[in-house]
Design an enzyme around this catalytic site. Structure first.
Site, PDB file in Angstrom:
ATOM      1  CG  HIS A 173      -2.040   0.927   1.271  1.00  0.00           C
ATOM      2  ND1 HIS A 173      -2.409   1.747   0.231  1.00  0.00           N
ATOM      3  CD2 HIS A 173      -2.885   1.236   2.299  1.00  0.00           C
ATOM      4  CE1 HIS A 173      -3.416   2.504   0.610  1.00  0.00           C
ATOM      5  NE2 HIS A 173      -3.737   2.226   1.843  1.00  0.00           N
ATOM      6  CG  HIS A 186      -4.393   0.592  -8.238  1.00  0.00           C
ATOM      7  ND1 HIS A 186      -5.739   0.526  -7.938  1.00  0.00           N
ATOM      8  CD2 HIS A 186      -3.847   1.494  -7.405  1.00  0.00           C
ATOM      9  CE1 HIS A 186      -6.001   1.393  -6.978  1.00  0.00           C
ATOM     10  NE2 HIS A 186      -4.880   1.993  -6.627  1.00  0.00           N
ATOM     11  CG  ASP A 197       2.708   4.386  -3.729  1.00  0.00           C
ATOM     12  OD1 ASP A 197       1.816   3.552  -3.558  1.00  0.00           O
ATOM     13  OD2 ASP A 197       2.799   5.443  -3.078  1.00  0.00           O
TER      14      ASP A 197
HETATM   15  C1  SDX Z   1      -1.528   2.168  -3.317  1.00  0.00           C
HETATM   16  O1  SDX Z   1      -6.228   0.687  -3.261  1.00  0.00           O
HETATM   17  C2  SDX Z   1      -5.772   1.838  -3.477  1.00  0.00           C
HETATM   18  O2  SDX Z   1      -6.509   2.726  -3.978  1.00  0.00           O
HETATM   19  C3  SDX Z   1      -4.336   2.078  -3.062  1.00  0.00           C
HETATM   20  C4  SDX Z   1      -3.726   3.418  -3.458  1.00  0.00           C
HETATM   21  C5  SDX Z   1      -4.357   4.568  -2.728  1.00  0.00           C
HETATM   22  O3  SDX Z   1      -4.290   5.696  -3.240  1.00  0.00           O
HETATM   23  O4  SDX Z   1      -4.845   4.355  -1.597  1.00  0.00           O
HETATM   24  O5  SDX Z   1      -3.851   3.612  -4.851  1.00  0.00           O
HETATM   25  C6  SDX Z   1      -2.228   3.457  -3.078  1.00  0.00           C
HETATM   26  O6  SDX Z   1      -1.440   1.380  -2.412  1.00  0.00           O
HETATM   27  C7  SDX Z   1      -1.015   1.859  -4.696  1.00  0.00           C
HETATM   28  C8  SDX Z   1      -0.410   0.425  -4.798  1.00  0.00           C
HETATM   29  C9  SDX Z   1       1.007   0.476  -4.236  1.00  0.00           C
HETATM   30  N1  SDX Z   1       1.584  -0.872  -4.173  1.00  0.00           N
HETATM   31  C10 SDX Z   1       2.566  -1.268  -5.017  1.00  0.00           C
HETATM   32  O7  SDX Z   1       3.020  -0.596  -5.918  1.00  0.00           O
HETATM   33  C11 SDX Z   1       3.123  -2.647  -4.698  1.00  0.00           C
HETATM   34  C12 SDX Z   1       3.244  -3.457  -5.982  1.00  0.00           C
HETATM   35  N2  SDX Z   1       1.919  -3.763  -6.473  1.00  0.00           N
HETATM   36  C13 SDX Z   1       1.349  -5.059  -6.168  1.00  0.00           C
HETATM   37  O8  SDX Z   1       1.678  -5.544  -4.915  1.00  0.00           O
HETATM   38  C14 SDX Z   1      -0.126  -5.158  -6.572  1.00  0.00           C
HETATM   39  O9  SDX Z   1      -0.223  -4.669  -7.832  1.00  0.00           O
HETATM   40  C15 SDX Z   1      -1.183  -4.509  -5.694  1.00  0.00           C
HETATM   41  C16 SDX Z   1      -1.067  -4.912  -4.268  1.00  0.00           C
HETATM   42  C17 SDX Z   1      -1.109  -3.032  -5.781  1.00  0.00           C
HETATM   43  C18 SDX Z   1      -2.531  -4.988  -6.221  1.00  0.00           C
HETATM   44  O10 SDX Z   1      -2.557  -6.348  -6.080  1.00  0.00           O
HETATM   45  P1  SDX Z   1      -3.850  -7.237  -6.475  1.00  0.00           P
HETATM   46  O11 SDX Z   1      -4.953  -6.391  -6.993  1.00  0.00           O
HETATM   47  O12 SDX Z   1      -4.143  -8.129  -5.311  1.00  0.00           O
HETATM   48  O13 SDX Z   1      -3.352  -8.042  -7.704  1.00  0.00           O
HETATM   49  P2  SDX Z   1      -2.641  -9.458  -7.597  1.00  0.00           P
HETATM   50  O14 SDX Z   1      -1.580  -9.418  -6.540  1.00  0.00           O
HETATM   51  O15 SDX Z   1      -3.700 -10.498  -7.529  1.00  0.00           O
HETATM   52  O16 SDX Z   1      -1.866  -9.533  -9.015  1.00  0.00           O
HETATM   53  C19 SDX Z   1      -2.493 -10.038 -10.177  1.00  0.00           C
HETATM   54  C20 SDX Z   1      -1.324 -10.568 -11.023  1.00  0.00           C
HETATM   55  C21 SDX Z   1      -0.461 -11.599 -10.281  1.00  0.00           C
HETATM   56  O17 SDX Z   1       0.183 -12.381 -11.289  1.00  0.00           O
HETATM   57  P3  SDX Z   1      -0.341 -13.935 -11.522  1.00  0.00           P
HETATM   58  O18 SDX Z   1      -0.433 -14.580 -10.169  1.00  0.00           O
HETATM   59  O19 SDX Z   1      -1.698 -13.756 -12.197  1.00  0.00           O
HETATM   60  O20 SDX Z   1       0.679 -14.546 -12.427  1.00  0.00           O
HETATM   61  O21 SDX Z   1      -0.423  -9.482 -11.325  1.00  0.00           O
HETATM   62  C22 SDX Z   1       0.832  -9.742 -10.726  1.00  0.00           C
HETATM   63  C23 SDX Z   1       0.607 -10.782  -9.648  1.00  0.00           C
HETATM   64  O22 SDX Z   1       1.809 -11.527  -9.431  1.00  0.00           O
HETATM   65  N3  SDX Z   1       1.290  -8.484 -10.145  1.00  0.00           N
HETATM   66  C24 SDX Z   1       2.547  -8.052 -10.178  1.00  0.00           C
HETATM   67  C25 SDX Z   1       2.531  -6.796  -9.561  1.00  0.00           C
HETATM   68  N4  SDX Z   1       1.275  -6.512  -9.168  1.00  0.00           N
HETATM   69  C26 SDX Z   1       0.517  -7.560  -9.529  1.00  0.00           C
HETATM   70  N5  SDX Z   1       3.673  -8.613 -10.670  1.00  0.00           N
HETATM   71  C27 SDX Z   1       4.805  -7.877 -10.530  1.00  0.00           C
HETATM   72  N6  SDX Z   1       4.862  -6.675  -9.943  1.00  0.00           N
HETATM   73  C28 SDX Z   1       3.755  -6.106  -9.452  1.00  0.00           C
HETATM   74  N7  SDX Z   1       3.813  -4.910  -8.865  1.00  0.00           N
END
Ligand code: SDX
Length: 443
Positions: A282, A321, A377
């Site tokens: 997050h 996201h 971010d």
């Molecule tokens: C914020 O919710 C909000 O509105 C949050 C926010 C706000 O203003 O409050 O916007 C602020 O928190 C932004 C997000 C910041 N976090 C990151 O940048 C961390 C990296 N991102 C990931 O951890 C992820 O994208 C999330 C946590 C943000 C979202 O995760 P989800 O929706 O649970 O998606 P998922 O983990 O189920 O991913 C789906 C697929 C997976 O691959 P497969 O299993 O299908 O093969 O996408 C891949 C994931 O492995 N994936 C990523 C990735 N994010 C998702 N792979 C590599 N790098 C990434 N960053």
């Protein structure tokens, strides 16, 4: 508890007459009509669907609330596919371009852009509440200098609860408003105090005659002589605070609502929200992005890192996201703001690695297929670092900005007659009932 001043959501303004969903339970052959309202069905309407007399009825199973609406809200609208973000109907691009952070915090709280007089009063009330009680200052100075700033921030926000016992009267609009002034006013002060303490520098008291971000920069960076914030940096910080101010039901805001639903005071609720924001998935991602860029070290090593990501050995921090399945509109604005900041501070050498990462990811099928784009971010930390802040402070700045959103959402929750204490259910898959085993008989 509902505040009569805030009517619950008027259904007729949201959708035409409700439609229905007919469910056939093939276990019994029975059919059930369930109302559809605003694209949802009420989960509790499923409890009538039973397979037998001792059946408690159906529940929904939705870990991480991937497809569950927890509230009606009028504050922030996101269209993840179109990359749209609006605060009270105003596009984020226009607010970032033309408003100030305090103006936006008023909009989030009250639903309308303030008149000049309303903004002056709102600003004056907040500036009147920027000082932090000596007990909270002392708490901050008890932390060792290498304590993570988010731990200090969370502790100090929680400590405010002890300073203002009146805050427990969440039913009173006047009491809620005073706490809102205090939290928006003193979170920058808490952040600056913790930064100065960790750096071994003397505390700089807030100056209510300065604008919100000018005052914050002065509390952070004032040296021996007088300090005048660079107007480009002060404006860039204001824009960053606007972009981070609210984002509907994200993890930390849902936490604020969850804790607030028990009628805990807003300081206890906000401290919990800070804890949720701290996580690297997050708000902690802005700090993790800088660590990732530093670890990659050069543009030449980007392809090697991308390979690690595709092998699930690393996450591309600052990408992806839960809601945006297109470019986060905030990331686009931040990238533009970065250019303006770097003209003042000099280019952050890590920027070229970030730009190369984005270039490759946006054309690589692995990321395109998963709809992974830069989020808020990805570029923000580059700006904070260029401004001279240590990486540990990045998420604290996110928390300062999001305080306005947390409070607006909390205020909406407290007045919403639909809301009760949050208490999800579970599916028990543990051991069946069994008798206690004396110690001597345990394997
Ligand atoms: C914020 O919710 C909000 O509105 C949050 C926010 C706000 O203003 O409050 O916007 C602020 O928190 C932004 C997000 C910041 N976090 C990151 O940048 C961390 C990296 N991102 C990931 O951890 C992820 O994208 C999330 C946590 C943000 C979202 O995760 P989800 O929706 O649970 O998606 P998922 O983990 O189920 O991913 C789906 C697929 C997976 O691959 P497969 O299993 O299908 O093969 O996408 C891949 C994931 O492995 N994936 C990523 C990735 N994010 C998702 N792979 C590599 N790098 C990434 N960053």
């Amino acid at each position: 508890m509902a505040d009569a001043l805030a009517p619950s959501v008027d259904q007729s303004t949201l959708a035409p007459m409700p439609e229905t969903l007919t469910i056939t339970d093939n276990r019994t052959g029975k059919q059930y009509d369930v109302a559809i309202k605003n694209g949802t069905i009420k989960a509790t309407d499923l409890r009538q669907i039973k397979a037998g007399d001792d059946d408690a009825g159906l529940m929904t199973y939705d870990p991480a609330f991937m497809n569950t609406a927890a509230c009606y809200s009028r504050i922030t609208f996101i269209d993840g596919d179109q990359g749209i973000l609006e605060y009270r109907g105003y596009p984020i691009e226009q607010l970032a371009e033309r408003a100030s952070y305090l103006e936006v915090s008023y909009l989030l709280m009250f639903g309308e852009l303030p008149t000049a007089a309303q903004l002056a009063e709102w600003t004056d009330r907040i500036h009147h509440h920027m000082t932090v009680r000596p007990s909270v200052q002392d708490l901050i100075t008890t932390f060792q200098s290498d304590a993570h700033p988010m731990s200090v921030f969370q502790s100090a926000v929680a400590a405010l609860s002890a300073c203002y016992p009146e805050a427990k009267d969440v039913a009173s609009e006047a009491v809620r408003r005073r706490q809102e002034y205090r939290l928006i006013g003193c979170t920058p002060t808490i952040a600056a105090y913790s930064y100065r303490h960790a750096a071994g520098l003397p505390i700089v008291e807030p100056d209510p005659s300065l604008a919100f971000t000018e005052n914050f920069l002065r509390m952070l960076f004032k040296g021996e002589g007088e300090y005048q914030a660079d107007p480009v940096l002060a404006r860039a910080l204001d824009v960053l605070f606007i972009l981070h101010a609210d984002h509907e039901q994200n993890c930390s805001t849902s936490t604020m609502r969850n804790v607030g639903s028990s009628h805990a005071d807003p300081y206890a609720s906000a401290a919990s929200a800070v804890g949720a924001l701290y996580g690297p998935l997050h708000g902690g991602a802005n700090e993790a992005v800088l660590k990732m860029l530093a670890q990659i070290g050069s543009v030449e090593r980007v392809p090697e890192f991308i390979k690690q990501v595709k092998n699930h050995e690393a996450l591309l921090m600052g990408f992806g996201h839960r809601v945006y399945k297109s470019y986060d509109p905030r990331a686009r604005i931040i990238k533009k703001t970065a250019d303006e900041v770097f003209k003042v501070t000099g280019l952050n050498p890590l920027l070229e690695i970030a730009v190369e990462l984005e270039r490759i990811a946006l054309q690589d099928d692995y990321f395109v297929k998963r709809k992974l784009y830069p989020n808020v971010d990805f570029y923000s930390g580059l700006i904070y670092q260029a401004m001279g802040l240590p990486t540990g402070m990045f998420t604290v700045l996110f928390g300062i900005a999001r305080t306005a959103g947390w409070l607006a959402q909390w205020d909406e929750l407290v007045q919403d007659p639909d809301q009760k204490i949050a208490r999800p259910r579970q599916i028990f898959v543990g051991p069946a009932r069994r008798d206690f085993v004396p110690m001597a008989q345990r394997a």
